[in-house]
Design a protein around this motif. Structure first.
Motif, short mmCIF file in Angstrom:
data_model
loop_
_atom_site.label_atom_id
_atom_site.label_comp_id
_atom_site.label_asym_id
_atom_site.label_seq_id
_atom_site.Cartn_x
_atom_site.Cartn_y
_atom_site.Cartn_z
N SER A 338 0.84 -1.20 0.00
CA SER A 338 0.00 0.00 0.00
C SER A 338 0.87 1.25 0.00
N VAL A 339 0.53 2.18 -0.89
CA VAL A 339 1.27 3.45 -1.01
C VAL A 339 0.28 4.59 -0.83
N ARG A 340 0.54 5.47 0.11
CA ARG A 340 -0.34 6.61 0.36
C ARG A 340 0.47 7.90 0.45
N ARG A 341 0.00 8.90 -0.26
CA ARG A 341 0.62 10.25 -0.26
C ARG A 341 2.15 10.14 -0.31
N SER A 342 2.61 9.45 -1.31
CA SER A 342 4.05 9.20 -1.44
C SER A 342 4.49 9.39 -2.87
N LEU A 343 5.79 9.45 -3.05
CA LEU A 343 6.37 9.62 -4.36
C LEU A 343 7.43 8.53 -4.55
N LEU A 344 7.20 7.65 -5.52
CA LEU A 344 8.13 6.56 -5.81
C LEU A 344 8.87 6.88 -7.10
N PHE A 345 10.19 6.93 -7.02
CA PHE A 345 11.01 7.16 -8.19
C PHE A 345 11.17 5.86 -8.99
N THR A 346 11.98 5.91 -10.02
CA THR A 346 12.10 4.81 -10.96
C THR A 346 12.51 3.49 -10.29
N LYS A 347 11.82 2.40 -10.68
CA LYS A 347 12.18 1.02 -10.32
C LYS A 347 12.23 0.78 -8.82
N VAL A 348 11.30 1.35 -8.09
CA VAL A 348 11.13 1.00 -6.68
C VAL A 348 10.28 -0.27 -6.61
N HIS A 349 10.66 -1.19 -5.74
CA HIS A 349 9.92 -2.45 -5.58
C HIS A 349 9.43 -2.57 -4.14
N LEU A 350 8.13 -2.62 -3.97
CA LEU A 350 7.52 -2.82 -2.65
C LEU A 350 6.96 -4.23 -2.58
N HIS A 351 7.43 -4.98 -1.59
CA HIS A 351 7.00 -6.36 -1.44
C HIS A 351 5.72 -6.45 -0.61
N SER A 352 5.14 -7.65 -0.60
CA SER A 352 3.83 -7.87 0.01
C SER A 352 3.77 -7.43 1.47
N TYR A 353 2.63 -6.88 1.81
CA TYR A 353 2.28 -6.45 3.17
C TYR A 353 3.07 -5.23 3.64
N SER A 354 3.89 -4.65 2.78
CA SER A 354 4.59 -3.42 3.18
C SER A 354 3.64 -2.24 3.02
N ARG A 355 3.90 -1.19 3.82
CA ARG A 355 3.07 0.00 3.82
C ARG A 355 3.98 1.23 3.84
N VAL A 356 3.75 2.14 2.92
CA VAL A 356 4.50 3.40 2.94
C VAL A 356 3.52 4.55 2.86
N SER A 357 3.78 5.60 3.63
CA SER A 357 2.95 6.79 3.62
C SER A 357 3.82 8.01 3.86
N ASN A 358 3.46 9.12 3.21
CA ASN A 358 4.26 10.35 3.33
C ASN A 358 5.74 10.04 3.10
N ALA A 359 6.00 9.28 2.04
CA ALA A 359 7.35 8.79 1.79
C ALA A 359 7.87 9.29 0.45
N VAL A 360 9.13 9.69 0.43
CA VAL A 360 9.84 10.02 -0.80
C VAL A 360 10.90 8.94 -0.98
N ILE A 361 10.70 8.08 -1.96
CA ILE A 361 11.57 6.91 -2.12
C ILE A 361 12.29 7.03 -3.45
N LEU A 362 13.60 7.18 -3.40
CA LEU A 362 14.42 7.43 -4.57
C LEU A 362 14.63 6.15 -5.37
N PRO A 363 15.23 6.24 -6.57
CA PRO A 363 15.26 5.09 -7.48
C PRO A 363 15.92 3.83 -6.91
N TYR A 364 15.45 2.69 -7.42
CA TYR A 364 16.05 1.38 -7.19
C TYR A 364 16.01 0.93 -5.74
N VAL A 365 15.06 1.44 -4.98
CA VAL A 365 14.90 1.01 -3.58
C VAL A 365 14.05 -0.25 -3.55
N ASP A 366 14.42 -1.16 -2.67
CA ASP A 366 13.68 -2.40 -2.47
C ASP A 366 13.14 -2.41 -1.04
N VAL A 367 11.81 -2.37 -0.89
CA VAL A 367 11.17 -2.33 0.43
C VAL A 367 10.70 -3.73 0.78
#
Length: 421
Positions: A338-367
């Motif tokens: 789940s992504v809420r009020r966030s900005l995901l840059f290129t090729k970010v991968h969020l895996h199952s059951y992860s939650r991000v909110s009010n997040a600025v996530i720069l390229p190639y991050v693996d959550v």
């Protein structure tokens, strides 16, 4: 002021010279591996893309960028994204690293020196005007309008200014102007900033943008280089001297800012702190953001990496790939997350059951699976461990990560590595 017409835009006779050597230390670890102008912004761009795009959109086709601090990331971006200018069309793009060209044994000693050391290169192109730009601000501006004012006013230098409340002006270089916009004094970070003559309670603060005729610029840089007491800086040395000894004129950003129909007021940001950087990025998730990146009439050019579309997978309760009030860039995979009020840059991968909110996530991050991140800036390439929680416990967050005054956590890979040590 009398308006004149010109046979061709003044921008055709101008060169843009971008100062992009600053470290930007207030961004903490975000500038540990890159200069501030190379920091990512807005999902796919770098900060420097705004100044360069303004120049291109204004009609300026000769550009130069002076680099210095940890310049590899910046130079690589410029080579990949700004190599479309063609000499056969009287266009040029020069990257000018600090290289001790004058034989002084020093790197660029200040902003003025960063131009002075390369004035022979500028002169070879024979531009009539030189527009000096800072490469570390986010804004949209038509420099042609500033060039027109420069010529019509007969100025020796024109300084672009933003209007700021007097109680906020002490952190800027402030212009005291007369009714004709001539600068009568320039005060660096004044305790009691002067008010605008037509707008009490507001001051004119320098944007670090200057227009000169090339011959006058060359003359001033030579004079300044011969002064043993100078710090070789435009804001500290060149502009104050010209205010006293020449004709310096202020150009108000309100007269040249570029706004789409959805943008209500002039937008200019110095994203120089982690809090300011986070806020400016998160603001883009608003329904009607103050900065319109979707304005096709004034595009922000950048290096466009070839990526597949963003992908959202899984649709069961608690494991639903979804994004709400967010910007998600190409190549991202939101897998049961789940992504809420966030900005995901290129090729970010969020895996199952992860939650991000009010997040600025720069390229190639693996959550990792089950991670929960709130109020964060995650640096490029970071691998977030499964189950990591950030944003719930301020005391614990401050021990593990860089936590700002406003409670924003900056997360880098070395910080993550220490968790497992």
């Amino acid at each position: 002021m009398e308006r004149h017409t010109y046979s061709s835009p003044l921008s055709r006779s101008a060169m843009a010279y971008v100062l992009a050597g600053g470290r930007g230390s207030r961004l903490m670890e975000l500038t540990e591996r890159r200069a501030k102008p190379a920091v990512y912004f807005g999902g796919k761009s770098r900060i420097i893309d705004f100044s360069l795009s303004n120049a291109i959109n204004s009609g300026i086709r000769r550009l130069a960028v002076a680099t210095q601090y940890k310049a590899h990331s910046l130079i690589r971006h410029l080579q990949r994204g700004w190599n479309f200018l063609q000499p056969v069309r009287n266009e040029s793009f020069d990257i000018l690293p600090a290289s001790q060209r004058l034989g002084t044994g020093d790197w660029y000693m200040g902003t003025a020196d960063a131009v002075h050391q390369n004035m022979d290169i500028v002169t070879d192109y024979r531009p009539e005007y030189v527009v000096i730009l800072a490469g570390d601000h986010v804004y949209k501006m038509d420099y042609e309008r500033m060039l027109v004012q420069h010529v019509e006013s007969g100025a020796d230098v024109t300084v672009a200014c933003i209007e700021v409340p007097v109680d906020q002006a002490s952190g800027f270089g402030v212009m005291d102007v007369d009714a004709e916009s001539r600068i009568v004094s320039f005060i660096e970070k004044p305790a009691n900033p002067p008010h605008m003559p037509d707008r009490p309670g507001w001051s004119l603060a320098s944007m670090g943008i200057y227009v000169f005729r090339r011959d006058i610029l060359d003359e001033q840089l030579r004079r300044d280089a011969a002064d043993p007491h100078s710090s070789r800086d435009f804001g500290k040395d060149i502009i104050p001297w010209m205010v006293t000894n020449a004709k310096a004129v202020a150009h108000r950003f309100t007269e040249s800012c570029v706004r789409s129909r959805s943008e209500g007021k002039p937008y200019w940001r110095d994203v120089g702190t982690v809090d300011a950087y986070w806020e400016a990025n998160i603001d883009l998730t608003d329904v009607v953001p103050e900065l319109d990146l979707f304005d096709a009439s004034w595009p922000i050019w950048t290096y466009a990496e070839i990526t597949p579309p963003a992908k959202f997978v899984h649709d069961t309760e608690g494991r639903r790939g979804q994004s709400i009030s967010s910007l998600v860039s190409g190549g991202c995979i939101v897998s049961g997350a789940s992504v809420r009020r966030s900005l995901l840059f290129t090729k970010v991968h969020l895996h199952s059951y992860s939650r991000v909110s009010n997040a600025v996530i720069l390229p190639y991050v693996d959550v990792g699976r089950g991670a929960r991140l709130a109020n964060v800036v995650v640096d490029a390439g970071v691998k977030i461990p499964d189950g990591l929680v950030v944003g719930d416990d301020p005391t614990l967050d401050a021990k593990r990560f860089r936590r700002s005054e406003r409670g924003i956590c900056l997360i880098t890979q070395p910080m993550i590595d220490k968790l497992a040590a």
